[in-house]
Design a protein around this motif. Structure first.
Motif, mmCIF file in Angstrom:
data_model
loop_
_atom_site.group_PDB
_atom_site.id
_atom_site.type_symbol
_atom_site.label_atom_id
_atom_site.label_comp_id
_atom_site.label_asym_id
_atom_site.label_seq_id
_atom_site.Cartn_x
_atom_site.Cartn_y
_atom_site.Cartn_z
ATOM 1 N N ILE A 182 -91.945 -61.646 28.816
ATOM 2 C CA ILE A 182 -92.355 -62.839 29.572
ATOM 3 C C ILE A 182 -93.487 -62.485 30.544
ATOM 4 O O ILE A 182 -94.366 -63.314 30.820
ATOM 5 C CB ILE A 182 -91.153 -63.432 30.332
ATOM 6 N N GLY A 183 -93.466 -61.258 31.027
ATOM 7 C CA GLY A 183 -94.524 -60.836 31.947
ATOM 8 C C GLY A 183 -95.906 -60.882 31.337
ATOM 9 O O GLY A 183 -96.918 -60.876 32.050
ATOM 10 N N ALA A 184 -95.977 -60.944 29.999
ATOM 11 C CA ALA A 184 -97.280 -61.001 29.317
ATOM 12 C C ALA A 184 -97.679 -62.430 28.972
ATOM 13 O O ALA A 184 -98.736 -62.637 28.351
ATOM 14 C CB ALA A 184 -97.238 -60.161 28.044
ATOM 15 N N ILE A 185 -96.859 -63.413 29.354
ATOM 16 C CA ILE A 185 -97.190 -64.805 29.021
ATOM 17 C C ILE A 185 -98.510 -65.212 29.659
ATOM 18 O O ILE A 185 -99.311 -65.934 29.056
ATOM 19 C CB ILE A 185 -96.052 -65.750 29.479
ATOM 20 N N GLY A 186 -98.741 -64.765 30.892
ATOM 21 C CA GLY A 186 -99.983 -65.126 31.574
ATOM 22 C C GLY A 186 -101.206 -64.692 30.790
ATOM 23 O O GLY A 186 -102.168 -65.460 30.631
ATOM 24 N N THR A 187 -101.170 -63.459 30.272
ATOM 25 C CA THR A 187 -102.300 -62.965 29.476
ATOM 26 C C THR A 187 -102.454 -63.776 28.195
ATOM 27 O O THR A 187 -103.579 -64.127 27.793
ATOM 28 C CB THR A 187 -102.079 -61.483 29.114
ATOM 29 N N THR A 188 -101.333 -64.098 27.547
ATOM 30 C CA THR A 188 -101.383 -64.883 26.306
ATOM 31 C C THR A 188 -101.974 -66.266 26.557
ATOM 32 O O THR A 188 -102.849 -66.732 25.811
ATOM 33 C CB THR A 188 -99.964 -65.017 25.720
ATOM 34 N N LEU B 21 -96.950 -60.172 22.023
ATOM 35 C CA LEU B 21 -96.556 -59.355 20.872
ATOM 36 C C LEU B 21 -96.879 -57.882 21.123
ATOM 37 O O LEU B 21 -96.131 -56.992 20.695
ATOM 38 C CB LEU B 21 -97.274 -59.835 19.605
ATOM 39 N N GLY B 22 -97.986 -57.624 21.826
ATOM 40 C CA GLY B 22 -98.318 -56.246 22.163
ATOM 41 C C GLY B 22 -97.236 -55.603 23.011
ATOM 42 O O GLY B 22 -96.868 -54.436 22.795
ATOM 43 N N ARG B 23 -96.728 -56.370 23.988
ATOM 44 C CA ARG B 23 -95.620 -55.865 24.812
ATOM 45 C C ARG B 23 -94.383 -55.602 23.962
ATOM 46 O O ARG B 23 -93.666 -54.613 24.168
ATOM 47 C CB ARG B 23 -95.295 -56.876 25.907
ATOM 48 N N ALA B 24 -94.111 -56.513 23.030
ATOM 49 C CA ALA B 24 -92.941 -56.330 22.165
ATOM 50 C C ALA B 24 -93.075 -55.052 21.338
ATOM 51 O O ALA B 24 -92.105 -54.285 21.179
ATOM 52 C CB ALA B 24 -92.784 -57.545 21.256
ATOM 53 N N PHE B 25 -94.277 -54.788 20.823
ATOM 54 C CA PHE B 25 -94.486 -53.566 20.039
ATOM 55 C C PHE B 25 -94.401 -52.324 20.929
ATOM 56 O O PHE B 25 -93.944 -51.264 20.483
ATOM 57 C CB PHE B 25 -95.837 -53.616 19.324
ATOM 58 N N ASP B 26 -94.846 -52.450 22.173
ATOM 59 C CA ASP B 26 -94.715 -51.319 23.098
ATOM 60 C C ASP B 26 -93.249 -50.931 23.273
ATOM 61 O O ASP B 26 -92.879 -49.752 23.231
ATOM 62 C CB ASP B 26 -95.318 -51.686 24.466
#
Length: 219
Positions: A16-22, A171-176
């Protein structure tokens, strides 16, 4: 190895922390694609050599995969001394790629406007720029609201491509997380559910805007 719900829940804050970037990549890419697409369509309608060149460019864009644009901008441009950040390349690549499709959307939206209105504007000595801004653009927006909204959702669904540039989107965060824990099912499932939720929210917002534009046009 079964699906671990507790582990899935633990991945939610990071993803969720990457939602802003998305969302930032989605909105800026949509704005860039809309501006480029509208500009392309106006140049194409002007005819002549520029119109022919833009017609070829639109066909070229629509015939190439989005990954080719991202790879070219990120890996080829540095050979010519042009180095751009990953986020900039991602937004620029998605903007260029979808501008070709949006140019066709704007073409259909403008074609749906009665030609008599443009002829009346010319008869009243209204400049081409004012005709575009005050006559064509407002009516075109009502005509293209629905397909434009669909492409906004499509751009959202294309943001995972930015993971290849190491842009920290969802998705990048998920792969991390997956590469660190060797558990793929949970983070990728969470990312998929979050993308679905965002797409549904955007689609609902687009429908509301479309209804308001249609209501304003009937007044």
């Amino acid at each position: 190895m079964g699906f671990n719900f507790d582990f899935a829940l633990s991945t939610i804050p990071t993803i969720i922390g990457a939602i802003g970037t998305t969302l930032l990549a989605t909105v800026l890419s949509c704005l860039g694609a809309s501006a480029l697409g509208f500009t392309f369509e106006m140049i194409r309608r002007g005819g002549g050599a520029p119109g022919l060149a833009v017609r070829f460019l639109i066909d070229f864009i629509r015939s190439t995969p989005v990954l080719a644009w991202l790879y070219f901008l990120y890996f080829v441009l540095p050979f010519y001394g042009i180095r751009l950040g990953a986020m900039t390349v991602g937004i620029l690549g998605l903007s260029l790629y979808y501008s070709g499709y949006l140019a066709e959307v704007f073409k259909a939206g403008i074609d749906a406007i009665p030609k008599g209105q443009q002829e009346a504007a010319r008869a009243l000595s209204v400049t081409r720029r004012d005709t575009v801004v005050f006559v064509i653009a407002p009516q075109m927006l009502r005509n293209v609201a629905a397909p434009l909204g669909n492409y906004l959702v499509s751009i959202l669904k294309a943001t995972p491509y930015l993971a290849i540039l190491a842009v920290p989107e969802m998705l990048g965060r998920a792969f991390d997380i997956a590469s660190e824990t060797y558990r793929y099912a949970e983070p990728l499932t969470v990312a998929g559910i979050l993308f679905l939720a965002l797409a549904l929210i955007l689609a609902y917002g687009v429908r509301r805007i479309e209804q308001r534009l249609l209501a304003a046009g009937r007044r």
